[in-house]
Design a protein around this motif. Structure first.
Motif, PDB file in Angstrom:
ATOM      1  N   THR A 250       6.389   9.634  17.295  1.00  0.00           N
ATOM      2  CA  THR A 250       6.900  10.676  16.943  1.00  0.00           C
ATOM      3  C   THR A 250       7.967  10.854  18.085  1.00  0.00           C
ATOM      4  O   THR A 250       8.343  11.944  18.473  1.00  0.00           O
ATOM      5  CB  THR A 250       6.254  11.746  17.413  1.00  0.00           C
ATOM      6  N   ALA A 251       8.530  10.272  18.775  1.00  0.00           N
ATOM      7  CA  ALA A 251      10.123  10.540  19.514  1.00  0.00           C
ATOM      8  C   ALA A 251      11.090   9.219  19.513  1.00  0.00           C
ATOM      9  O   ALA A 251      11.581   8.735  18.286  1.00  0.00           O
ATOM     10  CB  ALA A 251       9.086   9.825  20.960  1.00  0.00           C
ATOM     11  N   THR A 252      12.276  10.100  19.587  1.00  0.00           N
ATOM     12  CA  THR A 252      13.603  10.017  19.335  1.00  0.00           C
ATOM     13  C   THR A 252      14.102   9.129  20.525  1.00  0.00           C
ATOM     14  O   THR A 252      15.167   8.404  19.882  1.00  0.00           O
ATOM     15  CB  THR A 252      14.316  11.386  19.835  1.00  0.00           C
ATOM     16  N   ASN A 253      13.224   8.698  21.735  1.00  0.00           N
ATOM     17  CA  ASN A 253      14.306   7.836  22.390  1.00  0.00           C
ATOM     18  C   ASN A 253      13.173   6.596  22.445  1.00  0.00           C
ATOM     19  O   ASN A 253      13.375   5.803  23.370  1.00  0.00           O
ATOM     20  CB  ASN A 253      14.627   8.311  23.720  1.00  0.00           C
ATOM     21  N   VAL A 254      11.761   6.407  21.574  1.00  0.00           N
ATOM     22  CA  VAL A 254      11.211   4.855  21.621  1.00  0.00           C
ATOM     23  C   VAL A 254      11.069   4.246  20.387  1.00  0.00           C
ATOM     24  O   VAL A 254      11.332   4.706  19.661  1.00  0.00           O
ATOM     25  CB  VAL A 254      10.027   5.964  21.387  1.00  0.00           C
ATOM     26  N   ILE A 255      11.682   2.693  20.960  1.00  0.00           N
ATOM     27  CA  ILE A 255      11.507   2.285  19.091  1.00  0.00           C
ATOM     28  C   ILE A 255      10.522   1.365  19.352  1.00  0.00           C
ATOM     29  O   ILE A 255       9.484   1.645  19.918  1.00  0.00           O
ATOM     30  CB  ILE A 255      11.939   0.521  19.797  1.00  0.00           C
ATOM     31  N   PRO A 256       9.833   2.150  18.062  1.00  0.00           N
ATOM     32  CA  PRO A 256       8.753   1.401  17.276  1.00  0.00           C
ATOM     33  C   PRO A 256       8.294  -0.008  17.443  1.00  0.00           C
ATOM     34  O   PRO A 256       9.058  -0.448  17.747  1.00  0.00           O
ATOM     35  CB  PRO A 256       8.528   2.344  16.000  1.00  0.00           C
ATOM     36  N   GLY A 257       6.484   0.106  17.724  1.00  0.00           N
ATOM     37  CA  GLY A 257       6.538  -1.320  18.064  1.00  0.00           C
ATOM     38  C   GLY A 257       5.774  -1.605  16.417  1.00  0.00           C
ATOM     39  O   GLY A 257       5.890  -2.423  17.400  1.00  0.00           O
ATOM     40  N   VAL A 258       5.706  -0.628  15.253  1.00  0.00           N
ATOM     41  CA  VAL A 258       5.242  -1.510  14.375  1.00  0.00           C
ATOM     42  C   VAL A 258       5.493  -0.262  13.094  1.00  0.00           C
ATOM     43  O   VAL A 258       6.549   0.817  13.184  1.00  0.00           O
ATOM     44  CB  VAL A 258       3.718  -1.249  14.025  1.00  0.00           C
ATOM     45  N   ALA A 259       6.650  -1.334  12.109  1.00  0.00           N
ATOM     46  CA  ALA A 259       7.156  -0.183  10.358  1.00  0.00           C
ATOM     47  C   ALA A 259       5.998  -1.154   9.441  1.00  0.00           C
ATOM     48  O   ALA A 259       5.584  -2.889   9.649  1.00  0.00           O
ATOM     49  CB  ALA A 259       8.455  -0.911  10.563  1.00  0.00           C
ATOM     50  N   ARG A 260       5.788  -0.669   8.281  1.00  0.00           N
ATOM     51  CA  ARG A 260       4.960  -1.099   7.291  1.00  0.00           C
ATOM     52  C   ARG A 260       6.291  -0.563   5.762  1.00  0.00           C
ATOM     53  O   ARG A 260       6.680   0.614   5.926  1.00  0.00           O
ATOM     54  CB  ARG A 260       3.747  -0.294   7.141  1.00  0.00           C
ATOM     55  N   ALA A 261       5.363  -1.033   5.334  1.00  0.00           N
ATOM     56  CA  ALA A 261       5.748  -1.412   3.611  1.00  0.00           C
ATOM     57  C   ALA A 261       5.088  -1.517   2.113  1.00  0.00           C
ATOM     58  O   ALA A 261       4.126  -2.146   2.642  1.00  0.00           O
ATOM     59  CB  ALA A 261       7.073  -1.240   3.532  1.00  0.00           C
ATOM     60  N   ARG A 262       5.108  -0.250   1.308  1.00  0.00           N
ATOM     61  CA  ARG A 262       4.537  -0.927   0.228  1.00  0.00           C
ATOM     62  C   ARG A 262       4.753  -1.241  -0.939  1.00  0.00           C
ATOM     63  O   ARG A 262       5.923   0.040  -1.146  1.00  0.00           O
ATOM     64  CB  ARG A 262       2.993  -0.270  -0.316  1.00  0.00           C
ATOM     65  N   LEU A 263       4.833  -1.566  -1.705  1.00  0.00           N
ATOM     66  CA  LEU A 263       5.493  -2.776  -3.089  1.00  0.00           C
ATOM     67  C   LEU A 263       4.629  -2.103  -3.987  1.00  0.00           C
ATOM     68  O   LEU A 263       3.781  -2.862  -3.973  1.00  0.00           O
ATOM     69  CB  LEU A 263       6.801  -3.129  -2.935  1.00  0.00           C
ATOM     70  N   ASN A 264       5.018  -2.838  -5.307  1.00  0.00           N
ATOM     71  CA  ASN A 264       4.497  -2.991  -6.769  1.00  0.00           C
ATOM     72  C   ASN A 264       5.778  -3.447  -7.841  1.00  0.00           C
ATOM     73  O   ASN A 264       6.336  -3.324  -7.895  1.00  0.00           O
ATOM     74  CB  ASN A 264       3.868  -1.832  -7.383  1.00  0.00           C
ATOM     75  N   ILE A 265       5.333  -4.593  -8.023  1.00  0.00           N
ATOM     76  CA  ILE A 265       6.098  -5.257  -9.472  1.00  0.00           C
ATOM     77  C   ILE A 265       4.839  -4.907 -10.522  1.00  0.00           C
ATOM     78  O   ILE A 265       3.747  -5.521 -10.179  1.00  0.00           O
ATOM     79  CB  ILE A 265       6.838  -6.464  -9.068  1.00  0.00           C
ATOM     80  N   ARG A 266       5.535  -4.560 -11.593  1.00  0.00           N
ATOM     81  CA  ARG A 266       4.545  -4.773 -13.192  1.00  0.00           C
ATOM     82  C   ARG A 266       5.839  -5.739 -13.354  1.00  0.00           C
ATOM     83  O   ARG A 266       7.185  -5.309 -13.819  1.00  0.00           O
ATOM     84  CB  ARG A 266       4.842  -3.239 -13.830  1.00  0.00           C
ATOM     85  N   PHE A 267       5.006  -7.042 -13.555  1.00  0.00           N
ATOM     86  CA  PHE A 267       6.293  -7.607 -14.491  1.00  0.00           C
ATOM     87  C   PHE A 267       5.461  -8.272 -15.822  1.00  0.00           C
ATOM     88  O   PHE A 267       4.582  -8.546 -16.083  1.00  0.00           O
ATOM     89  CB  PHE A 267       5.783  -9.020 -13.246  1.00  0.00           C
ATOM     90  N   ASN A 268       6.738  -9.023 -16.145  1.00  0.00           N
ATOM     91  CA  ASN A 268       6.342  -9.608 -18.106  1.00  0.00           C
ATOM     92  C   ASN A 268       6.199 -11.391 -17.932  1.00  0.00           C
ATOM     93  O   ASN A 268       5.934 -11.863 -16.506  1.00  0.00           O
ATOM     94  CB  ASN A 268       7.760  -9.262 -18.618  1.00  0.00           C
ATOM     95  N   PRO A 269       5.831 -11.784 -18.823  1.00  0.00           N
ATOM     96  CA  PRO A 269       5.291 -13.429 -18.629  1.00  0.00           C
ATOM     97  C   PRO A 269       6.591 -13.995 -18.367  1.00  0.00           C
ATOM     98  O   PRO A 269       6.431 -15.019 -18.269  1.00  0.00           O
ATOM     99  CB  PRO A 269       5.082 -13.502 -19.999  1.00  0.00           C
TER     100      PRO A 269
END
Length: 388
Positions: A250-269
């Motif tokens: 929530t701060a503009t002058n702080v380097i965050p301690g954690v970052a997250r992401a989520r992804l999905n792949i729909r894949f063929n054979p």
């Protein structure tokens, strides 16, 4: 004048049965009595019914007949949440018919299909068409995490030696008009949760911190830059989609301690889930470099890609649809996953259902005429199956 004979016990009104099921608010994982309606209806038709409960999930396997071949119908009584109830034109569980259209959660996905196949099976049994067996595999855990539903029933039936020759799944497969598409396979699906743990600090003193955001961006860029494939016979190309990125701060002058992401792949054979999970780990190792923090990738394989090869069964189903609509359907592998990914371990499987445009939406709805036409399609599938 002689009195009219009473209606046959085997006659089932598919629309009324659908309405009865919709009135049971079986929002996953709740059952709300929906499974009991299916069980009672099938038992009255002479089916041997077995409740197969795993965890808190109600499942049902019912079979009429003891000889082969065994044609199975698979479906689910659970539905997704209503969402904004006030946005519905009618109560989502009142199952009202307005101008020939049934409105209600589950009308498309997929209580109508259960009702339509039940009605078709009842008529086929009464007419003596079933030279073998008809079975139903119904779960209450398709719209949820899908851990205590069809996958568990399939495992139990396989362990018992129960033999199913072919299966029809009632998912809403039609794309634009009724009967224009059926599903003969599905792409696989894999999810990945990525957590990059760094060291929080002041933006003016970056040497005292370890910013996880550039590392996460570097990893996602590497994953997205790879062209997975150009497609596969009967399948569209695989695609990777990033579905969430966050760095709680929530701060503009702080380097965050954690970052997250989520992804999905729909894949063929061209791929397996395991191969893709290994690729995630390799790219995470490369992105780590001299980063002082930690990267964790947690992969979850929802299902592998599969295809029911074109042949007698796919031809039979396509012909049954054409009998009713006047045109053969497209045999497709598009769309999301379904419980067919579990059933294919037992037998060839194909999905046939209503137009899916309003599934999961406010005012989910199905024209009454299309529910009855779906019953006709199922009736033709049954008739053709036991003729062959």
């Amino acid at each position: 004048m002689p009195s009219e004979s009473p209606p046959s016990r085997a006659h089932i009104d598919a629309v009324e049965l659908t309405r009865d099921l919709i009135r049971r608010p079986s929002v996953t994982p709740a059952d709300a009595g929906a499974m009991a309606i299916v069980e009672e209806t099938l038992r009255n038709l002479g089916f041997a019914c077995r409740r197969m409960k795993f965890g808190e999930i109600e499942n049902l396997y019912a079979r009429w007949g003891e000889q082969g071949p065994n044609l199975c119908f698979a479906g689910h009584t659970d539905v997704v949440p209503v969402g904004d109830a006030g946005a519905w034109s009618k109560d989502a569980f009142a199952a009202e018919v307005v101008d020939g259209v049934l409105i209600g959660r589950g009308s498309v996905d997929m209580k109508s299909a259960i009702a339509a196949f039940t009605a078709a099976a009842a008529e086929a049994i009464e007419a003596g068409q079933v030279r073998g067996s008809i079975s139903f595999l119904i779960t209450g855990d398709e719209e949820g995490v899908a851990t205590d539903g069809t996958v568990k029933v399939v495992e139990a039936l396989a362990a018992e030696g129960e033999h199913i020759d072919h299966c029809v799944v009632g998912e809403p497969t039609s794309a634009e008009t009724f009967g224009d598409m059926v599903k003969v396979g599905r792409r696989g699906s894999i999810n990945a949760d990525i957590v990059v743990e760094g060291v929080q600090g002041h933006v003016a003193y970056p040497h005292r911190a370890a910013n996880p955001v550039p590392v996460l961006v570097r990893l996602l860029s590497a994953l997205q830059s790879r062209k997975l494939d150009d497609g596969y016979p009967e399948f569209q190309p695989s695609n990777l989609e990033v579905t969430m990125i966050e760095a709680p701060n929530t701060a503009t002058n702080v380097i965050p301690g954690v970052a997250r992401a989520r992804l999905n792949i729909r894949f063929n054979p061209n791929h397996t889930g395991r191969q893709l999970a290994d690729w995630f780990d390799i790219e995470a190792w490369r992105a780590q470099g001299d980063f002082k923090g930690k990267i964790t990738v947690t992969s979850s394989i929802s299902g592998e890609a599969f295809l029911t090869e074109r042949g007698h069964f796919t031809d039979l189903v396509a012909a049954a649809v054409a009998d009713v609509t006047g045109a053969p359907p497209e045999l497709s592998t598009s769309g999301g996953t379904s419980d067919a990914r579990f059933i294919r371990a037992l037998c060839p499987v194909i999905e046939v259902g209503l137009v899916g445009k309003t599934m999961h939406q406010v005012d989910e709805r199905a024209p009454v005429d299309e529910i009855r036409r779906l019953q006709q399609v199922y009736a033709r599938i049954i008739a053709r199956y036991f003729e062959s």
